[in-house]
Design a protein around this motif. Sequence first.
Motif, PDB file in Angstrom:
ATOM      1  N   ILE A   1       0.877  -1.165   0.000  1.00  0.00           N
ATOM      2  CA  ILE A   1       0.000   0.000   0.000  1.00  0.00           C
ATOM      3  C   ILE A   1       0.915   1.216   0.000  1.00  0.00           C
ATOM      4  N   ARG A   2       0.807   2.003  -1.054  1.00  0.00           N
ATOM      5  CA  ARG A   2       1.667   3.191  -1.183  1.00  0.00           C
ATOM      6  C   ARG A   2       1.009   4.390  -0.519  1.00  0.00           C
ATOM      7  N   VAL A   3       1.822   5.162   0.184  1.00  0.00           N
ATOM      8  CA  VAL A   3       1.341   6.366   0.856  1.00  0.00           C
ATOM      9  C   VAL A   3       2.305   7.499   0.523  1.00  0.00           C
ATOM     10  N   THR A   4       1.763   8.652   0.161  1.00  0.00           N
ATOM     11  CA  THR A   4       2.595   9.822  -0.064  1.00  0.00           C
ATOM     12  C   THR A   4       2.943  10.417   1.296  1.00  0.00           C
ATOM     13  N   ALA A   5       4.220  10.579   1.544  1.00  0.00           N
ATOM     14  CA  ALA A   5       4.693  11.033   2.857  1.00  0.00           C
ATOM     15  C   ALA A   5       4.613  12.559   2.982  1.00  0.00           C
ATOM     16  N   VAL A   6       3.391  13.029   3.164  1.00  0.00           N
ATOM     17  CA  VAL A   6       3.153  14.449   3.429  1.00  0.00           C
ATOM     18  C   VAL A   6       2.220  14.533   4.638  1.00  0.00           C
ATOM     19  N   GLU A   7       2.272  15.664   5.341  1.00  0.00           N
ATOM     20  CA  GLU A   7       1.454  15.822   6.553  1.00  0.00           C
ATOM     21  C   GLU A   7      -0.017  15.539   6.293  1.00  0.00           C
ATOM     22  N   GLY A   8      -0.511  15.889   5.109  1.00  0.00           N
ATOM     23  CA  GLY A   8      -1.918  15.663   4.776  1.00  0.00           C
ATOM     24  C   GLY A   8      -2.319  14.196   4.772  1.00  0.00           C
ATOM     25  N   SER A   9      -1.341  13.305   4.691  1.00  0.00           N
ATOM     26  CA  SER A   9      -1.642  11.867   4.720  1.00  0.00           C
ATOM     27  C   SER A   9      -2.062  11.400   6.107  1.00  0.00           C
ATOM     28  N   LYS A  10      -1.797  12.238   7.112  1.00  0.00           N
ATOM     29  CA  LYS A  10      -2.161  11.893   8.482  1.00  0.00           C
ATOM     30  C   LYS A  10      -3.532  12.481   8.811  1.00  0.00           C
ATOM     31  N   SER A  11      -4.559  11.979   8.111  1.00  0.00           N
ATOM     32  CA  SER A  11      -5.918  12.467   8.321  1.00  0.00           C
ATOM     33  C   SER A  11      -6.897  11.312   8.194  1.00  0.00           C
ATOM     34  N   LEU A  12      -8.089  11.505   8.732  1.00  0.00           N
ATOM     35  CA  LEU A  12      -9.125  10.472   8.619  1.00  0.00           C
ATOM     36  C   LEU A  12      -9.483  10.211   7.160  1.00  0.00           C
TER      37      LEU A  12
ATOM     38  N   ARG B   1      -8.430  -4.207   4.550  1.00  0.00           N
ATOM     39  CA  ARG B   1      -9.542  -5.166   4.647  1.00  0.00           C
ATOM     40  C   ARG B   1      -9.638  -6.012   3.382  1.00  0.00           C
ATOM     41  N   GLU B   2      -9.454  -5.382   2.224  1.00  0.00           N
ATOM     42  CA  GLU B   2      -9.484  -6.092   0.941  1.00  0.00           C
ATOM     43  C   GLU B   2      -8.397  -7.173   0.898  1.00  0.00           C
ATOM     44  N   LEU B   3      -7.249  -6.876   1.510  1.00  0.00           N
ATOM     45  CA  LEU B   3      -6.136  -7.835   1.539  1.00  0.00           C
ATOM     46  C   LEU B   3      -6.286  -8.877   2.654  1.00  0.00           C
ATOM     47  N   GLY B   4      -7.393  -8.804   3.408  1.00  0.00           N
ATOM     48  CA  GLY B   4      -7.653  -9.797   4.446  1.00  0.00           C
ATOM     49  C   GLY B   4      -6.960  -9.529   5.772  1.00  0.00           C
ATOM     50  N   ALA B   5      -6.531  -8.293   6.004  1.00  0.00           N
ATOM     51  CA  ALA B   5      -5.831  -7.970   7.246  1.00  0.00           C
ATOM     52  C   ALA B   5      -6.763  -8.118   8.448  1.00  0.00           C
ATOM     53  N   HIS B   6      -6.167  -8.506   9.549  1.00  0.00           N
ATOM     54  CA  HIS B   6      -6.872  -8.582  10.831  1.00  0.00           C
ATOM     55  C   HIS B   6      -5.903  -8.142  11.914  1.00  0.00           C
ATOM     56  N   ARG B   7      -6.309  -8.194  13.153  1.00  0.00           N
ATOM     57  CA  ARG B   7      -5.490  -7.623  14.232  1.00  0.00           C
ATOM     58  C   ARG B   7      -4.139  -8.294  14.411  1.00  0.00           C
ATOM     59  N   ARG B   8      -3.943  -9.497  13.899  1.00  0.00           N
ATOM     60  CA  ARG B   8      -2.656 -10.179  14.037  1.00  0.00           C
ATOM     61  C   ARG B   8      -1.800 -10.123  12.758  1.00  0.00           C
ATOM     62  N   THR B   9      -2.294  -9.441  11.739  1.00  0.00           N
ATOM     63  CA  THR B   9      -1.533  -9.274  10.498  1.00  0.00           C
ATOM     64  C   THR B   9      -0.321  -8.387  10.760  1.00  0.00           C
ATOM     65  N   HIS B  10       0.804  -8.772  10.221  1.00  0.00           N
ATOM     66  CA  HIS B  10       2.009  -7.951  10.336  1.00  0.00           C
ATOM     67  C   HIS B  10       1.931  -6.814   9.319  1.00  0.00           C
ATOM     68  N   LEU B  11       2.071  -5.590   9.803  1.00  0.00           N
ATOM     69  CA  LEU B  11       2.082  -4.417   8.943  1.00  0.00           C
ATOM     70  C   LEU B  11       3.493  -3.848   8.993  1.00  0.00           C
ATOM     71  N   LEU B  12       4.178  -3.890   7.859  1.00  0.00           N
ATOM     72  CA  LEU B  12       5.547  -3.394   7.780  1.00  0.00           C
ATOM     73  C   LEU B  12       5.518  -1.976   7.232  1.00  0.00           C
ATOM     74  N   ALA B  13       5.963  -1.016   8.020  1.00  0.00           N
ATOM     75  CA  ALA B  13       5.975   0.387   7.617  1.00  0.00           C
ATOM     76  C   ALA B  13       7.370   0.733   7.111  1.00  0.00           C
TER      77      ALA B  13
END
Length: 100
Positions: A53-64, A75-87
Amino acid sequence: MPESFEIKASSGSYQVTIGSGLLAEALRTHADAIVLMDDYLTDRLPADEEKVIRVTAVEGSKSLEQAAPIVAKLRELGAHRRTHLLAIGGGIIQDVATFV
């Protein structure tokens, strides 16, 4: 050989590891992992495009408003609370990953 060091923050301590091949190793170790990545870096780091999942690293990306499509993609990728999210990226990417 990877190098590591500890970060001590008010919220707790955590280990940071720096080295080559770490993303591939993490993806091998955690087959369920999804990568949240600064779009500036996607050309430089190998990753399964399906799980990135690509995210543009600008302050505006930190919004609802910007978080909603990321959560929908997770959710589309099947993530749940135990899914590893690599930032992969700097502080903004880390903030977004923590929030979502």
